[in-house]
Design a protein around this motif. Structure first.
Motif, PDB file in Angstrom:
ATOM      1  N   LEU A  80       1.583  -2.261  -5.395  1.00 30.71           N
ATOM      2  CA  LEU A  80       0.703  -1.096  -5.343  1.00 30.71           C
ATOM      3  C   LEU A  80       1.525   0.197  -5.307  1.00 30.71           C
ATOM      4  O   LEU A  80       2.618   0.231  -4.735  1.00 30.71           O
ATOM      5  CB  LEU A  80      -0.195  -1.185  -4.108  1.00 30.71           C
ATOM      6  N   PRO A  81       0.981   1.259  -5.902  1.00 30.54           N
ATOM      7  CA  PRO A  81       1.713   2.535  -5.945  1.00 30.54           C
ATOM      8  C   PRO A  81       1.695   3.223  -4.587  1.00 30.54           C
ATOM      9  O   PRO A  81       0.796   2.999  -3.771  1.00 30.54           O
ATOM     10  CB  PRO A  81       0.929   3.346  -6.981  1.00 30.54           C
ATOM     11  N   ARG A 114      -6.702   3.059   0.943  1.00 29.66           N
ATOM     12  CA  ARG A 114      -5.363   3.450   1.389  1.00 29.66           C
ATOM     13  C   ARG A 114      -4.857   2.423   2.390  1.00 29.66           C
ATOM     14  O   ARG A 114      -5.573   2.014   3.294  1.00 29.66           O
ATOM     15  CB  ARG A 114      -5.392   4.818   2.065  1.00 29.66           C
ATOM     16  N   ILE A 115      -3.626   2.041   2.220  1.00 30.90           N
ATOM     17  CA  ILE A 115      -2.991   1.104   3.142  1.00 30.90           C
ATOM     18  C   ILE A 115      -1.832   1.843   3.794  1.00 30.90           C
ATOM     19  O   ILE A 115      -0.854   2.194   3.127  1.00 30.90           O
ATOM     20  CB  ILE A 115      -2.492  -0.157   2.402  1.00 30.90           C
ATOM     21  N   THR A 126       4.810   6.624   3.006  1.00 31.09           N
ATOM     22  CA  THR A 126       3.635   7.012   2.230  1.00 31.09           C
ATOM     23  C   THR A 126       2.679   5.822   2.108  1.00 31.09           C
ATOM     24  O   THR A 126       3.088   4.662   2.173  1.00 31.09           O
ATOM     25  CB  THR A 126       4.040   7.491   0.818  1.00 31.09           C
ATOM     26  N   ASN A 127       1.399   6.141   1.960  1.00 27.85           N
ATOM     27  CA  ASN A 127       0.371   5.108   1.831  1.00 27.85           C
ATOM     28  C   ASN A 127       0.522   4.330   0.531  1.00 27.85           C
ATOM     29  O   ASN A 127       0.964   4.872  -0.481  1.00 27.85           O
ATOM     30  CB  ASN A 127      -1.025   5.748   1.814  1.00 27.85           C
ATOM     31  N   LEU A 128       0.106   3.080   0.576  1.00 28.69           N
ATOM     32  CA  LEU A 128      -0.100   2.299  -0.635  1.00 28.69           C
ATOM     33  C   LEU A 128      -1.540   2.550  -1.080  1.00 28.69           C
ATOM     34  O   LEU A 128      -2.413   2.809  -0.245  1.00 28.69           O
ATOM     35  CB  LEU A 128       0.074   0.805  -0.357  1.00 28.69           C
ATOM     36  N   TYR A 129      -1.792   2.461  -2.369  1.00 29.49           N
ATOM     37  CA  TYR A 129      -3.139   2.689  -2.889  1.00 29.49           C
ATOM     38  C   TYR A 129      -3.596   1.466  -3.668  1.00 29.49           C
ATOM     39  O   TYR A 129      -2.936   1.039  -4.611  1.00 29.49           O
ATOM     40  CB  TYR A 129      -3.172   3.929  -3.784  1.00 29.49           C
TER      41      TYR A 129
END
Length: 173
Positions: A80-81, A114-115, A126-129
């Motif tokens: 995931l980005p 959001r992870i 930063t969050n994973l999306y």
């Protein structure tokens, strides 16, 4: 179907014909369209339905820009980005708080999840999306398009097979 043999459907010339092509052939075709430098610098794959049905999905131009940036960082389904909101804001020319609000809106709509990546005793990463929600919401629109495509194919086939005189009615003045 394997990643090496993706499927491509060209609506304009072959509305119902699916062509199996190798990943290399797809890159070569994209290089013909965009030029080798742009393609070698990076490109992404995006289902047409998400672009063509953005209004029906409730997405506006800013939402789409944010999604496009996120998608450019999403190279593999399982990876995931995770670009920062600041990075996204810099790319599209808005304030990071605007990006944050829009991502919250898309998360509330179920398009994005959001992870958080918390780091104990330090700043969080930063969050994973995750876009599973967007895929789920866009899929009925894609299914509708596929059904319409099949219907058009059946209508074309019926016209071709029809025998006898054309079904025209001459109207006398």
């Amino acid at each position: 179907m394997t990643p090496e043999t993706p499927t491509h459907t060209d609506d304009l010339e072959r509305p119902t014909k699916t062509v199996q092509r190798s990943a290399r052939e797809i890159v070569q075709e994209n290089e013909k369209k965009w030029g080798p430098s742009l393609i070698r610098a990076g490109w992404m794959s995006l289902p047409n339905t998400i672009v063509l049905r953005q209004k029906a999905l409730g997405l506006d131009a800013l939402d789409m820009n944010i999604l496009l940036v996120l998608f450019t960082y999403w190279w593999r389904a399982d990876d995931l980005p995770f670009p920062s909101k600041q990075t996204i804001a810099n790319i599209i020319g808005v304030d990071p708080s605007t990006v944050r609000r829009r991502i919250q809106k898309m998360e509330k709509a179920g398009f994005i999840r959001r992870i958080e990546r918390r780091v104990i005793g330090d700043r969080s990463k930063t969050n994973l999306y995750d876009f599973a929600g967007l895929v789920k919401e866009a899929t009925p629109f894609a299914m509708e398009e596929l059904e319409q495509r099949e219907q058009r194919k059946a209508e074309r086939s019926a016209r071709i097979r029809r025998k006898g005189k054309p079904k025209f009615k001459v109207v006398e003045p």
